[in-house]
Design a protein around this motif. Structure first.
Motif, PDB file in Angstrom:
ATOM      1  N   ASN A  29      -9.880  -5.638  19.045  1.00 13.19           N
ATOM      2  CA  ASN A  29      -9.512  -4.894  17.853  1.00 13.19           C
ATOM      3  C   ASN A  29      -9.594  -5.771  16.676  1.00 13.19           C
ATOM      4  O   ASN A  29      -9.978  -5.634  15.594  1.00 13.19           O
ATOM      5  N   TYR A  30      -9.067  -7.119  16.752  1.00 12.28           N
ATOM      6  CA  TYR A  30      -9.422  -7.958  15.877  1.00 12.28           C
ATOM      7  C   TYR A  30     -10.767  -8.246  15.745  1.00 12.28           C
ATOM      8  O   TYR A  30     -11.281  -8.143  14.297  1.00 12.28           O
ATOM      9  N   LEU A  31     -11.514  -8.620  16.608  1.00 13.83           N
ATOM     10  CA  LEU A  31     -12.994  -8.925  16.344  1.00 13.83           C
ATOM     11  C   LEU A  31     -13.646  -7.795  15.700  1.00 13.83           C
ATOM     12  O   LEU A  31     -14.675  -7.821  15.034  1.00 13.83           O
ATOM     13  N   GLY A  32     -13.473  -6.459  16.584  1.00 12.04           N
ATOM     14  CA  GLY A  32     -14.204  -5.473  15.948  1.00 12.04           C
ATOM     15  C   GLY A  32     -13.647  -4.734  14.576  1.00 12.04           C
ATOM     16  O   GLY A  32     -14.650  -4.063  13.964  1.00 12.04           O
ATOM     17  N   ALA A  33     -12.525  -5.035  14.318  1.00 13.76           N
ATOM     18  CA  ALA A  33     -12.165  -4.233  12.967  1.00 13.76           C
ATOM     19  C   ALA A  33     -11.354  -5.225  12.065  1.00 13.76           C
ATOM     20  O   ALA A  33     -11.981  -5.437  11.042  1.00 13.76           O
ATOM     21  N   VAL A  34     -10.100  -5.858  12.419  1.00 12.87           N
ATOM     22  CA  VAL A  34      -9.409  -6.472  11.563  1.00 12.87           C
ATOM     23  C   VAL A  34     -10.107  -7.757  10.813  1.00 12.87           C
ATOM     24  O   VAL A  34      -9.969  -7.741   9.797  1.00 12.87           O
ATOM     25  N   ARG A  35     -10.953  -8.419  11.902  1.00  9.24           N
ATOM     26  CA  ARG A  35     -11.499  -9.523  10.946  1.00  9.24           C
ATOM     27  C   ARG A  35     -12.520  -8.895   9.858  1.00  9.24           C
ATOM     28  O   ARG A  35     -12.804 -10.024   9.073  1.00  9.24           O
ATOM     29  N   GLN A  36     -13.179  -8.103  10.165  1.00  6.49           N
ATOM     30  CA  GLN A  36     -13.989  -7.515   8.989  1.00  6.49           C
ATOM     31  C   GLN A  36     -13.227  -7.212   7.707  1.00  6.49           C
ATOM     32  O   GLN A  36     -13.686  -7.691   6.830  1.00  6.49           O
ATOM     33  N   PHE A  37     -11.861  -6.624   8.252  1.00  4.16           N
ATOM     34  CA  PHE A  37     -10.999  -6.339   6.895  1.00  4.16           C
ATOM     35  C   PHE A  37     -10.871  -7.480   6.147  1.00  4.16           C
ATOM     36  O   PHE A  37     -10.898  -7.679   4.851  1.00  4.16           O
ATOM     37  N   ILE A  38     -10.393  -8.716   7.042  1.00  2.00           N
ATOM     38  CA  ILE A  38     -10.032  -9.941   6.180  1.00  2.00           C
ATOM     39  C   ILE A  38     -11.294 -10.420   5.446  1.00  2.00           C
ATOM     40  O   ILE A  38     -11.090 -10.898   4.527  1.00  2.00           O
ATOM     41  N   GLU A  39     -12.510 -10.594   6.100  1.00  2.00           N
ATOM     42  CA  GLU A  39     -13.465 -10.975   5.375  1.00  2.00           C
ATOM     43  C   GLU A  39     -13.904 -10.071   4.141  1.00  2.00           C
ATOM     44  O   GLU A  39     -14.141 -10.918   3.002  1.00  2.00           O
ATOM     45  N   LEU A  40     -13.914  -8.852   4.003  1.00  2.00           N
ATOM     46  CA  LEU A  40     -14.130  -8.093   3.371  1.00  2.00           C
ATOM     47  C   LEU A  40     -13.085  -8.156   1.919  1.00  2.00           C
ATOM     48  O   LEU A  40     -13.276  -8.161   0.790  1.00  2.00           O
ATOM     49  N   ALA A  41     -11.969  -8.482   2.254  1.00  2.00           N
ATOM     50  CA  ALA A  41     -10.609  -8.365   1.408  1.00  2.00           C
ATOM     51  C   ALA A  41     -10.685  -9.571   0.300  1.00  2.00           C
ATOM     52  O   ALA A  41     -10.290  -9.469  -0.695  1.00  2.00           O
ATOM     53  N   ARG A  42     -11.491 -10.431   0.917  1.00  4.13           N
ATOM     54  CA  ARG A  42     -11.513 -11.728   0.019  1.00  4.13           C
ATOM     55  C   ARG A  42     -12.474 -11.233  -1.249  1.00  4.13           C
ATOM     56  O   ARG A  42     -11.851 -12.086  -2.352  1.00  4.13           O
ATOM     57  N   ALA A  43     -13.337 -10.547  -1.436  1.00  2.00           N
ATOM     58  CA  ALA A  43     -13.956 -10.579  -2.411  1.00  2.00           C
ATOM     59  C   ALA A  43     -14.216  -8.971  -2.785  1.00  2.00           C
ATOM     60  O   ALA A  43     -15.205  -8.624  -3.563  1.00  2.00           O
ATOM     61  N   ASN A  44     -13.664  -8.191  -2.052  1.00  2.00           N
ATOM     62  CA  ASN A  44     -13.701  -6.760  -2.414  1.00  2.00           C
ATOM     63  C   ASN A  44     -12.233  -5.788  -2.593  1.00  2.00           C
ATOM     64  O   ASN A  44     -11.310  -6.503  -2.357  1.00  2.00           O
ATOM     65  N   GLU A  45     -12.522  -4.706  -2.801  1.00  8.41           N
ATOM     66  CA  GLU A  45     -11.312  -3.782  -3.191  1.00  8.41           C
ATOM     67  C   GLU A  45     -11.074  -3.121  -1.735  1.00  8.41           C
ATOM     68  O   GLU A  45     -12.281  -2.402  -1.239  1.00  8.41           O
ATOM     69  N   CYS A  46     -10.030  -3.290  -1.057  1.00  2.00           N
ATOM     70  CA  CYS A  46     -10.051  -2.945   0.365  1.00  2.00           C
ATOM     71  C   CYS A  46      -8.822  -1.889   0.571  1.00  2.00           C
ATOM     72  O   CYS A  46      -7.682  -2.189   0.043  1.00  2.00           O
ATOM     73  N   PHE A  47      -9.112  -0.508   0.923  1.00  2.00           N
ATOM     74  CA  PHE A  47      -7.914   0.357   1.167  1.00  2.00           C
ATOM     75  C   PHE A  47      -7.927   0.262   2.602  1.00  2.00           C
ATOM     76  O   PHE A  47      -8.931   0.514   3.538  1.00  2.00           O
ATOM     77  N   LEU A  48      -6.875  -0.026   3.227  1.00  2.00           N
ATOM     78  CA  LEU A  48      -6.551  -0.100   4.654  1.00  2.00           C
ATOM     79  C   LEU A  48      -5.553   0.947   5.181  1.00  2.00           C
ATOM     80  O   LEU A  48      -4.439   0.576   4.529  1.00  2.00           O
ATOM     81  N   MET A  49      -5.697   1.820   5.822  1.00  2.00           N
ATOM     82  CA  MET A  49      -4.865   2.841   6.290  1.00  2.00           C
ATOM     83  C   MET A  49      -4.454   2.867   7.851  1.00  2.00           C
ATOM     84  O   MET A  49      -5.038   2.521   8.572  1.00  2.00           O
ATOM     85  N   VAL A  50      -2.999   3.136   8.145  1.00  2.00           N
ATOM     86  CA  VAL A  50      -2.783   3.412   9.347  1.00  2.00           C
ATOM     87  C   VAL A  50      -2.567   4.868   9.482  1.00  2.00           C
ATOM     88  O   VAL A  50      -1.872   5.563   8.677  1.00  2.00           O
ATOM     89  N   ALA A  51      -3.538   5.182  10.243  1.00  2.00           N
ATOM     90  CA  ALA A  51      -3.849   6.611  10.400  1.00  2.00           C
ATOM     91  C   ALA A  51      -2.937   7.440  11.495  1.00  2.00           C
ATOM     92  O   ALA A  51      -3.308   7.829  12.584  1.00  2.00           O
ATOM     93  N   ASP A  52      -1.826   7.445  10.920  1.00  2.00           N
ATOM     94  CA  ASP A  52      -0.697   8.024  11.684  1.00  2.00           C
ATOM     95  C   ASP A  52      -0.771   9.632  12.126  1.00  2.00           C
ATOM     96  O   ASP A  52      -0.427  10.055  13.088  1.00  2.00           O
TER      97      ASP A  52
END
Ligand code: ADP
Ligand code: TRP
Length: 464
Positions: free
Chosen positions: A20-43
């Motif tokens: 999950n880290y490599l496939g998802a969260v790591r991308q969020f981390i990279e993207l969040a540095r220079a972009n606007e990121c909405f991250l949702m817990v899809a409960d």
């Protein structure tokens, strides 16, 4: 700067593994540095499979903690603060929009969705598939379309859902002849699209028991590493070993130091290093990588108020965007009409109020509007900063005010400064566009408005 939106469902036990880290969260981390990121817990999405109250709340808490710990662990405080992290069920607009999208979504489109088709391929019959699971892609479309993101980072298995979202958005825009929805693109970095599990055969997945955890006790993680698939053809440590298909090296490519990993690969091929030594190095590398995140995890776990604050903040920001989109949707489909309330309560929310822009403006022209016995036409200057902020519209605006019936004349305004609301939608009045509104004070029992002088203030200054 682009806008990204993604979500993770708190399924399984809610915890995240290195896949999950490599496939998802790591991308969020990279993207969040220079972009606007909405991250949702899809409960809400988890309800399709989890119908046990205790398990659901446990999963949500676990996922929130895991994801926040990773984000905060890898980002600086400044970077972390820019992320809009929220829980789907905190923003009622998701389900509201889903209800509306249901009506522009053909049954056939949803029947073709893999998630549903795959279920039917297995033991499950149609009787056992609930409508939540069946309509899952429509809720996901609502999740995405509410925020008009440019890109949606997802795993390969979710690509079809983003395509369905585009399809639904296109249909809505076509049926209602508007452009309310932006068609999103999926964002899938190839190299991490599917990380294999410790069995070396199937995708790393909680349900397959082939994961390496991130926040478990050290002993558990050590065991997971020690049981990782290496090279079955290698019987003795002195035998030459294979790197290809060897999961320990596959993970080391992500988590080890490249120089050291190259050395180990070389030694492994020559039969100069044991599996256990390589696994120990993997374990140490994982620990080193995740130490900051594991620390944040403990800290957040001990401070639920902090987590709550982050979610509160996220909900507030997302609601502002989501409610704006819903307003556009309501207008587009005809729910807005002569009897519409401004919102259910009749009050403005803080979010709505905070979007009002008020500035000091100088009236540089004032005339009676021809053909009207009420309107005075003002040309108002808001200065060079406003010209910059309004992207090429210039520094002046035409703003009508209907106050001749109270005895006002153009000369009451000319060359004077007042307060104006500047971010209203343009409105056509007597064949000309007016954009903005002059502010007045109600004089009490008399209806006559009184205008507040802003003569002493800098032109263009923002009041709010
Ligand atoms: P799991 O399969 O363990 O239940 P989820 O399906 O909840 O994980 O996935 C959460 C996120 O992590 C998704 O974005 C998904 O694409 C990504 N993901 C899950 N497993 C992997 C994997 N093995 N490799 C790459 N990404 C993965
Ligand atoms: N369905 C996604 C998954 O299982 C999670 C999700 C829900 C999502 N809503 C989303 C992902 C919106 C991206 C955008 O992984």
């Amino acid at each position: 700067m682009k806008r990204f939106l993604s979500g993770i469902t708190p399924s399984g036990d809610g915890s995240l593994h290195i896949g999950n880290y490599l496939g998802a969260v790591r991308q969020f981390i990279e993207l969040a540095r220079a972009n606007e990121c909405f991250l949702m817990v899809a409960d809400l999405h988890a309800l399709t499979t989890i119908q046990d109250k205790k398990q659901l709340s446990h999963n949500i808490e676990t996922l929130v903690l895991n994801e926040l710990a990773l984000l905060r662990g890898f980002l600086t405080e400044e970077e972390f603060k820019k992320i809009i992290f929220f829980r789907q069920s905190d923003v009622a607009e998701h389900t509201e929009l889903q209800s509306i999208l249901n009506n522009v979504t053909p049954l056939g489109l949803i029947k073709r969705a893999h998630a549903y088709k795959d279920k039917l391929q297995g033991e499950v019959s149609e009787e056992d598939v609930n409508m939540g699971l069946f309509c899952y892609p429509i809720l996901m479309a609502a999740d995405i379309l509410l925020y008009k993101p440019d890109l949606v980072p997802v795993g390969k298995d979710q690509k079809q859902h983003v395509e369905i979202t585009r399809d639904i958005a296109g249909r809505f825009n076509k049926i209602y002849k508007n452009n309310v929805f932006k068609l999103p693109e999926p964002y899938i970095p190839e190299e991490v699209a599917a990380v294999l599990g410790t069995d070396g055969k199937r995708k790393m997945s909680k349900s397959l028991g082939n994961v390496i955890s991130i926040f478990e006790d050290e002993e558990i993680i050590r065991k997971q590493v020690m049981s990782t698939y290496t090279d079955p053809t290698r019987v003795h440590a002195t035998d030459s070993g294979h790197i290809e298909g060897n999961m320990v090296f596959a993970y080391l490519d992500f988590f080890g130091e490249s120089g050291k990993v190259d050395e180990l690969k070389e030694a492994y091929r020559k039969g100069q290093v044991t599996d256990v030594e390589v696994k120990n190095y993997l374990y140490d590398s994982l620990m080193k990588t995740f130490v900051p995140a594991r620390k944040v995890y403990e800290e957040l776990k001990a401070n639920p108020q902090k987590v709550k604050k982050i979610l509160e903040n996220g909900a507030e920001k997302t609601r502002a965007v989501a409610s704006q989109t819903m307003q556009e949707v309501r207008e587009a489909i005809g729910l807005t009409n002569a009897y519409s309330l401004s919102n259910a309560s009749g009050y403005l929310t803080i979010d709505e109020f905070s979007r009002v822009e008020m500035r000091v403006g100088k009236v540089i022209e004032a005339t009676n509007k021809e053909g009207s016995d009420k309107l005075i036409r003002l040309v108002v200057d808001f200065g060079p900063d406003f010209a910059k902020a309004s992207s090429g519209e210039g520094s002046t605006r035409i703003i009508f005010t209907g106050v001749r019936e109270f005895g006002y004349q153009p000369s009451d305004f000319l060359n004077k400064q007042f307060f104006f609301v500047t971010n209203l939608a343009p409105r056509r009045m007597m064949g000309e566009e007016s954009q903005g509104m002059i502010l007045a004070v109600d004089s009490g029992s008399e209806k006559k408005p009184i205008f507040i002088s802003a003569d002493e203030m800098p032109i263009g200054a923002r009041v709010w």
